[in-house]
Write an enzyme that holds these catalytic residues in place. Structure first.
Site, PDB file in Angstrom:
ATOM      1  N   LYS A 196      18.964  55.658  19.821  1.00  0.00           N
ATOM      2  CA  LYS A 196      20.320  55.903  19.763  1.00  0.00           C
ATOM      3  C   LYS A 196      20.761  57.382  19.957  1.00  0.00           C
ATOM      4  CE  LYS A 196      23.353  55.650  15.805  1.00  0.00           C
ATOM      5  NZ  LYS A 196      23.478  55.398  14.407  1.00  0.00           N
ATOM      6  N   ARG A 206      33.420  56.141  13.226  1.00  0.00           N
ATOM      7  CA  ARG A 206      33.547  56.761  12.015  1.00  0.00           C
ATOM      8  C   ARG A 206      34.878  56.858  11.528  1.00  0.00           C
ATOM      9  NH1 ARG A 206      29.740  61.694  14.696  1.00  0.00           N
ATOM     10  NH2 ARG A 206      28.028  60.130  15.155  1.00  0.00           N
ATOM     11  N   GLU A 234       9.900  56.671  21.833  1.00  0.00           N
ATOM     12  CA  GLU A 234      10.570  56.008  20.641  1.00  0.00           C
ATOM     13  C   GLU A 234      10.181  54.573  20.759  1.00  0.00           C
ATOM     14  OE1 GLU A 234      11.857  57.077  18.096  1.00  0.00           O
ATOM     15  OE2 GLU A 234      12.844  59.102  18.332  1.00  0.00           O
ATOM     16  N   LYS A 249      21.623  52.215  22.337  1.00  0.00           N
ATOM     17  CA  LYS A 249      23.107  52.659  21.904  1.00  0.00           C
ATOM     18  C   LYS A 249      23.492  53.910  22.069  1.00  0.00           C
ATOM     19  CE  LYS A 249      25.413  52.883  17.544  1.00  0.00           C
ATOM     20  NZ  LYS A 249      25.416  52.750  16.233  1.00  0.00           N
ATOM     21  N   SER A 275      32.149  51.367  19.440  1.00  0.00           N
ATOM     22  CA  SER A 275      33.436  51.402  19.292  1.00  0.00           C
ATOM     23  C   SER A 275      34.161  52.349  20.514  1.00  0.00           C
ATOM     24  CB  SER A 275      33.654  52.292  18.144  1.00  0.00           C
ATOM     25  OG  SER A 275      33.318  53.451  17.973  1.00  0.00           O
TER      26      SER A 275
HETATM   27  C1  PBG Z   1      25.789  55.031  11.484  1.00  0.00           C
HETATM   28  C2  PBG Z   1      26.262  53.807  12.605  1.00  0.00           C
HETATM   29  C3  PBG Z   1      27.142  54.437  13.540  1.00  0.00           C
HETATM   30  C4  PBG Z   1      27.438  53.230  14.419  1.00  0.00           C
HETATM   31  C5  PBG Z   1      26.498  52.349  13.810  1.00  0.00           C
HETATM   32  N1  PBG Z   1      25.755  52.796  12.678  1.00  0.00           N
HETATM   33  C6  PBG Z   1      27.715  55.881  13.647  1.00  0.00           C
HETATM   34  C7  PBG Z   1      26.912  56.838  13.747  1.00  0.00           C
HETATM   35  O1  PBG Z   1      25.768  57.086  14.098  1.00  0.00           O
HETATM   36  O2  PBG Z   1      27.789  58.114  13.587  1.00  0.00           O
HETATM   37  C8  PBG Z   1      28.205  53.333  15.478  1.00  0.00           C
HETATM   38  C9  PBG Z   1      28.888  52.227  16.031  1.00  0.00           C
HETATM   39  C10 PBG Z   1      29.906  52.409  16.897  1.00  0.00           C
HETATM   40  O3  PBG Z   1      30.568  53.342  17.339  1.00  0.00           O
HETATM   41  O4  PBG Z   1      30.363  51.102  17.317  1.00  0.00           O
HETATM   42  N2  PBG Z   1      24.415  54.516  11.108  1.00  0.00           N
END
Ligand code: PBG
Length: 324
Positions: A196, A206, A234, A249, A275
């Protein structure tokens, strides 16, 4: 020209193109991320056109419609009221909390739907970080993992099929596996956010949850976008610690990472079209500059081609309604 080898022969008709197509996408490959909130309102999310923060009844209906179109799984993201947010994020493991109530409602309405939950503290943490924050601003690893275990157990008690740690703390997969097994939840799977990245593509998400960090950024736990060997490191750890599914991700800008993980593990790979990736397609289409359906299709098939077995995407229902 004297050309005995002509690759275009294999592209000359829709029928031949069907026969030689290498990658398939069906609704069965998709996981639908859904936002939820307290109360009876369903609120459209300004930063993510086409997405809604659902009440529990709205969530049950939306998930049921997606499931009827062939989508096997949903993943839940709660917006927690500010007054429940604390520095210890205790609300993340309350058995009467929003997420456990939603899990129970989904499982009783749709027993064949797989329910996945996000395991991380950011929606519950007054600091807005995925982990606990010390007085000097450091993100505490081992203390966070202990709370994540309580959160995962709370989700498992409510009936979650898969828990999905998105926090990027070290050692959390092994700790979650041990905590789940110790109380008889051997059948609950772990889909680990393995690679991630600390990405600006999460911005619209967010906004949807009011979960941006209050201070600092997530770079001491999420990965540097410049790194790929680190993703393999990882992945090796998550696999050894007992993860059932590894996730990359974001997805679109990290296709090389998906492909490298695919080559280095026999585990299933998930990719999260986040997103910002979704929003760019929606915004381009809203401006009349790109063809939304075609770009949606191409973005998803590209992620599958790179090696993802499954894709988390806000397009899950829309795509499944239109693919045939
Ligand atoms: C936080 C989390 C995030 C997303 C999924 N779980 C945001 C972050 O890490 O700040 C992002 C998903 C998206 O942007 O669609 N645990």
């Amino acid at each position: 020209m004297h050309l005995p080898i002509r690759p275009r022969r294999n592209r000359q008709s829709p029928a031949i193109r069907d026969l030689v197509r290498e990658t398939e996408l069906t609704p069965g490959h998709l996981i639908y991320p859904l936002f939820l909130q307290e109360g009876s309102e369903n609120t459209p999310i300004a930063s993510m056109p086409g997405c809604t923060r659902w009440s529990i009844p709205g969530l049950v209906k939306e998930a049921g419609e997606a499931h009827a179109l062939g989508v096997p799984a949903v993943v839940l993201f709660p917006r927690i009221p500010d007054e429940l947010k604390t520095r210890g994020a205790e609300a993340c493991h309350a058995d009467d909390g929003l997420v456990p109530r939603a899990i129970r409602a989904l499982k009783s309405a749709h027993p064949t739907l797989t329910v996945i939950t996000d395991v991380a503290l950011d929606p519950y943490n007054s600091d807005g970080h995925d982990g606990l924050v010390a007085d000097d601003g450091r993100i505490l690893n081992d203390e966070t993992v202990a709370v994540l275990c309580q959160q995962a157990l709370c989700h498992a008690r409510a009936g979650a099929d898969i828990v999905s740690p998105s926090d990027m703390m070290d050692g959390r997969v092994a700790a979650l596996r041990a905590a789940l097994d110790a109380v008889g939840f051997q059948a609950v799977s772990i889909m680990s956010y393995t690679a991630k990245y600390a990405s600006a593509y999460y911005g619209p998400f967010r906004g949807a949850l009011d979960s941006a960090p209050k201070a600092g950024d997530k770079k001491t736990y999420q990965m540097d976008p410049a790194n790929s060997r680190e993703a393999l490191r990882e992945a090796a750890l998550d696999e050894a610690e007992g993860a059932d599914i590894l996730m990359v991700k974001p997805a679109g800008p990290y296709l090389d990472i998906i492909s490298k993980l695919r080559a280095s593990t026999t585990l299933p790979i998930a990719a999260y079209q986040v997103s910002g990736e979704y929003l760019m397609i929606k915004a381009g289409a809203a401006g009349g500059w790109i063809d939304e359906t075609k770009i949606m299709n191409e973005s998803l098939i590209g992620i599958r081609r790179a090696g993802a077995d499954m894709i988390l995407t806000y397009f899950a229902k829309q795509w499944s309604a239109s693919w045939r």
